[in-house]
Enzyme design. Structure first.
Site, PDB file in Angstrom:
ATOM      1  N   TYR A 119      -5.872  -5.260  -1.948  1.00 46.11           N
ATOM      2  CA  TYR A 119      -6.231  -4.269  -2.965  1.00 46.11           C
ATOM      3  C   TYR A 119      -6.905  -4.917  -4.179  1.00 46.11           C
ATOM      4  O   TYR A 119      -7.075  -4.264  -5.207  1.00 46.11           O
ATOM      5  CB  TYR A 119      -4.980  -3.519  -3.430  1.00 46.11           C
ATOM      6  N   LYS A 166       3.870 -11.372   7.115  1.00 41.77           N
ATOM      7  CA  LYS A 166       3.258 -11.632   8.418  1.00 41.77           C
ATOM      8  C   LYS A 166       2.693 -13.050   8.413  1.00 41.77           C
ATOM      9  O   LYS A 166       1.558 -13.313   8.800  1.00 41.77           O
ATOM     10  CB  LYS A 166       2.157 -10.593   8.693  1.00 41.77           C
ATOM     11  N   ASP A 198       5.944  -6.125  10.888  1.00 39.45           N
ATOM     12  CA  ASP A 198       5.857  -5.215  12.022  1.00 39.45           C
ATOM     13  C   ASP A 198       7.237  -5.019  12.654  1.00 39.45           C
ATOM     14  O   ASP A 198       7.592  -3.907  13.073  1.00 39.45           O
ATOM     15  CB  ASP A 198       4.834  -5.690  13.049  1.00 39.45           C
ATOM     16  N   ASP A 222       2.957  -0.726   0.394  1.00 40.71           N
ATOM     17  CA  ASP A 222       2.390   0.624   0.389  1.00 40.71           C
ATOM     18  C   ASP A 222       2.693   1.333   1.706  1.00 40.71           C
ATOM     19  O   ASP A 222       3.210   2.456   1.734  1.00 40.71           O
ATOM     20  CB  ASP A 222       0.881   0.521   0.164  1.00 40.71           C
ATOM     21  N   ASP A 226       5.837   4.273   2.690  1.00 39.05           N
ATOM     22  CA  ASP A 226       5.472   5.587   3.219  1.00 39.05           C
ATOM     23  C   ASP A 226       6.166   5.855   4.545  1.00 39.05           C
ATOM     24  O   ASP A 226       6.566   6.994   4.837  1.00 39.05           O
ATOM     25  CB  ASP A 226       3.952   5.684   3.410  1.00 39.05           C
TER      26      ASP A 226
END
Length: 326
Positions: A119, A166, A198, A222, A226
């Protein structure tokens, strides 16, 4: 002198839920509210999604309550986070009694790095066939997040947190993030248990009770928060705080919800819970607890908006929360 709170309704249902949250703040504390503008409508009118005057007002205030922006979201929220010096995004995801949750045992808090990662805005279109995105990760920003996380769990009386990454694939960037967070935690005597992001996505769905505080890079925080929203009943229940050293910005996670904007049916719970986080940030702990208790009571017994299976409107729910604060 009362604290100055900037109020930015923004677009879509932000114009419905932010006034609800302001009415709750006004009922429990003596604040000076300053209205400011940002978002799609402002872009169409002025050519700027975030006017400089709004940026400056936010930077100088004690805190900001923001609704949502539509197509201009990246042009609004990222600079606003910069204006308050935010380095961490706090996103609780909790299931409430009375709400039909996929996993009613869910009670998580995501601490998301708020300045870097993908971002950062370093994108390029190099040809008709090729675009690139540069991911930025620094040790200093990762350590700042980790130091906050250590203080956060200590204040909650907990022994540690999970760090999602990750690093097995993104060895240089997530590797740097992971190493910095783990090193700070070790120095502070805080347990930092690693989990691949993951794998976390699967494990949190199967057994959310195994997680409490989760420290994440920007994009992972983010997306994973969600995902957690889906476990507790939807985005209409998730508040958030963008915290800096001396300033902070608070916003519901749900966005503009254009499909219901203007219908008066938006769930104000996330915005009101964001206001509770604002109260807590400014030291109004008792008032924050009262607001959360009122929201929880309404969620449990109603009235409820359509997203939670009811037929009440935004004003109905807001009035019910205010009644419980009396």
């Amino acid at each position: 002198m009362s604290e100055e709170i900037v109020v930015i309704e923004g677009d879509g249902i932000g114009q419905e839920v932010v006034p609800a949250a302001v009415s709750v703040l006004d009922a429990v504390a003596d604040f000076q509210f300053v209205e400011a503008e940002a978002g799609d409508a402002v872009q169409a009118e002025t050519g700027e999604a975030l006017p400089q005057a709004t940026y400056d007002t936010v930077a100088d205030a004690d805190a900001t309550l923001f609704g949502a922006a539509g197509e201009t979201a990246a042009d609004v929220i990222l600079p606003l986070r910069e204006a308050v010096g935010s380095f961490v995004n706090i996103r609780p995801a909790r299931a409430y009694p009375g709400v039909d949750a996929v996993r009613p045992e869910t009670d998580l808090v995501f601490l998301r790095e708020n300045t870097e990662g993908v971002y950062s805005g370093h994108e390029d279109r190099l040809s008709e066939d090729l675009s690139t995105l540069t991911r930025v990760v620094t040790t200093s920003a990762s350590e700042q997040l980790a130091e906050f996380a250590c203080e956060y769990v200590a204040d909650r009386g907990e022994s540690g947190f999970h760090v999602a990454h990750k690093a097995n694939v993104m060895r240089e960037t997530d590797g740097r993030f992971r190493d910095a967070v783990v090193d700070v935690a070790e120095r502070e005597g805080v347990e930092a248990e690693e989990v691949l992001m993951d794998a976390f996505a699967t494990r949190v769905c199967l057994n959310p009770g195994q997680f409490d505080v989760v420290v994440c890079p920007n994009l992972a925080g983010d997306v994973l928060s969600d995902l957690a929203a889906g476990l507790v009943g939807g985005l209409g229940l998730l508040p958030s705080a963008n915290v800096g050293p001396d300033n902070a910005l608070f916003e519901p996670v749900h966005g503009t919800a254009p499909d219901i904007a203007g219908e008066g049916a938006a769930n104000p719970s996330a915005a009101i819970l964001s206001a509770a986080m604002l109260l807590e940030h400014l030291g109004y702990d008792d008032e924050a607890a009262d607001v959360r208790t009122a929201v929880e009571s309404v969620l449990e017994s109603g009235p409820r908006t359509p997203d939670l299976g009811g037929n009440a409107g935004t004003e109905d729910v807001t009035t019910a929360v205010l009644d419980r604060l009396d």
